[in-house]
Scaffold this active site. Structure first.
Site, mmCIF file in Angstrom:
data_model
loop_
_atom_site.group_PDB
_atom_site.id
_atom_site.type_symbol
_atom_site.label_atom_id
_atom_site.label_comp_id
_atom_site.label_asym_id
_atom_site.label_seq_id
_atom_site.Cartn_x
_atom_site.Cartn_y
_atom_site.Cartn_z
ATOM 1 N N HIS A 116 -3.283 1.106 1.701
ATOM 2 C CA HIS A 116 -2.713 -0.227 1.513
ATOM 3 C C HIS A 116 -3.805 -1.284 1.505
ATOM 4 O O HIS A 116 -4.915 -1.068 1.991
ATOM 5 C CB HIS A 116 -1.716 -0.545 2.633
ATOM 6 C CG HIS A 116 -2.347 -0.664 3.986
ATOM 7 N ND1 HIS A 116 -2.838 0.409 4.695
ATOM 8 C CD2 HIS A 116 -2.589 -1.761 4.764
ATOM 9 C CE1 HIS A 116 -3.349 -0.003 5.839
ATOM 10 N NE2 HIS A 116 -3.212 -1.323 5.908
ATOM 11 N N ASP A 176 -4.044 -5.262 2.872
ATOM 12 C CA ASP A 176 -3.308 -6.013 3.894
ATOM 13 C C ASP A 176 -2.519 -7.187 3.324
ATOM 14 O O ASP A 176 -2.973 -7.898 2.423
ATOM 15 C CB ASP A 176 -4.278 -6.539 4.957
ATOM 16 C CG ASP A 176 -4.829 -5.424 5.827
ATOM 17 O OD1 ASP A 176 -4.108 -4.439 6.059
ATOM 18 O OD2 ASP A 176 -5.991 -5.542 6.267
ATOM 19 N N HIS A 220 -7.314 0.570 2.307
ATOM 20 C CA HIS A 220 -7.843 1.366 3.406
ATOM 21 C C HIS A 220 -6.755 2.240 4.014
ATOM 22 O O HIS A 220 -5.554 2.028 3.813
ATOM 23 C CB HIS A 220 -8.507 0.491 4.475
ATOM 24 C CG HIS A 220 -7.645 -0.612 5.007
ATOM 25 N ND1 HIS A 220 -7.410 -1.780 4.316
ATOM 26 C CD2 HIS A 220 -6.958 -0.743 6.171
ATOM 27 C CE1 HIS A 220 -6.621 -2.579 5.020
ATOM 28 N NE2 HIS A 220 -6.316 -1.961 6.152
ATOM 29 N N ARG A 274 -8.994 -6.771 15.612
ATOM 30 C CA ARG A 274 -9.206 -7.210 14.237
ATOM 31 C C ARG A 274 -9.028 -8.712 14.107
ATOM 32 O O ARG A 274 -8.100 -9.290 14.670
ATOM 33 C CB ARG A 274 -8.215 -6.500 13.303
ATOM 34 C CG ARG A 274 -8.547 -6.658 11.834
ATOM 35 C CD ARG A 274 -7.558 -5.895 10.977
ATOM 36 N NE ARG A 274 -6.462 -6.759 10.536
ATOM 37 C CZ ARG A 274 -5.451 -6.336 9.794
ATOM 38 N NH1 ARG A 274 -5.367 -5.065 9.447
ATOM 39 N NH2 ARG A 274 -4.508 -7.175 9.412
#
Length: 289
Positions: free
Chosen positions: A111, A113, A265, A280
């Site tokens: 996917h 983000d 990723h 993150r």
């Protein structure tokens, strides 16, 4: 804080593949970096698509400060409601992604983000705090190379097409939980499906990339999910081609900074029940074209 007057030429890049991914050395992310360093890292991000740093034992404040040098930070609007993404008592711009034996979690699907947002993120900077003894790697796929690898007929078929993106996977994790019915309704109103080109043009390099992904893309505009399935499935599968990928082995102090505009990723879920703790920070982006 004193600026670290590092000469940009001291930065070194060790490519991990011919197509994407490079390990950066010659920089200490605990310091406030000169703008020349930030500019070179920005250029390297577009070139390599994923930058990796080793042995960077930074604090949360230093993580945020480094990320802010590349743009406004994004607060993920949904993960605070999703099991495993903890946000208590820390800056809202930091997403804590923790997997334990009791609450195993990973993003084990290809996917890009938040493509369901009108302005998806520019990129993310992910920091490893606790890594499993074995497994737990993350892979990235070069979606520009994936586009280049399409045959001429498919390129002609998708030229000018757009697709709808939705946050349905997050809703599915919220359904059935007490008190979420009104929350889901409010979030659906605030974040309706977004329409993006199937082939995205990078705003810096001008290169084209496939910009659809299985978790968030629902259908080609003007077609039903069933009508869209065959073409979209073909495009989804391009991320799975090993020639377009780089794989990274985490260790505490490792950092990955990826360009969300040109990559997808996949976090490998092969480490359960080991403990994995990541944080993150995401940089806000602009509308795809």
């Amino acid at each position: 804080m004193v600026l670290l007057n590092v000469v940009a030429s001291k930065l070194q890049y060790e490519p991990l593949t011919v197509r994407l991914g490079a390990v950066v050395s010659g920089v200490d992310l605990r310091e406030t970096l000169d703008q020349e360093i930030i500019d070179q890292l920005s250029d390297a991000l577009v070139k390599y698509k994923v930058l990796f740093f080793r042995d960077q034992n930074i604090t949360r404040a230093q993580h945020l400060a480094f990320a802010r040098r590349f743009g406004e930070l994004e607060i993920h609007p949904l993960t605070q409601h999703k099991e495993g993404f903890k946000t208590q008592d820390i800056d809202p711009e930091i997403m804590v992604v923790e997997s334990t034996a009791k609450t195993p979690i990973t993003a084990d699907h290809w996917h890009s983000d938040v493509t369901w947002r009108k302005d998806p993120s520019l990129g993310s900077i992910l920091r490893c705090i606790v890594s499993p003894r074995v497994g737990g790697d993350t892979l990235w796929a070069d979606m520009e190379a994936a586009y280049e690898g399409l045959d001429a007929e498919t390129k002609a078929e998708i030229e000018g097409l757009t697709a709808m993106h939705d946050w349905k996977p997050f809703r599915q994790s919220m359904y059935g939980k007490p008190g979420t019915e009104q929350l889901i309704k409010d979030l659906k109103a605030k974040y309706p499906p977004s329409e993006h080109p199937i082939v995205r043009t990078h705003p810096v390099s001008g290169r084209k990339a496939i910009y659809v992904n299985d978790p968030f893309t629902t259908n080609i505009t003007g077609k039903t999910r069933e009508e869209s399935r065959e073409l979209l499935t073909r495009l989804y599968r391009t991320a799975s081609v090993p020639d377009y990928q780089v794989r990274f082995r985490w260790a505490p102090g490792s950092i990955a900074f990826w360009d969300n505009r040109s990559t997808q990723h996949y976090a490998v879920g092969d480490f359960f029940p080991e403990h994995r703790l990541m944080e993150r920070v995401t940089i806000a982006g602009d509308r795809p074209f």
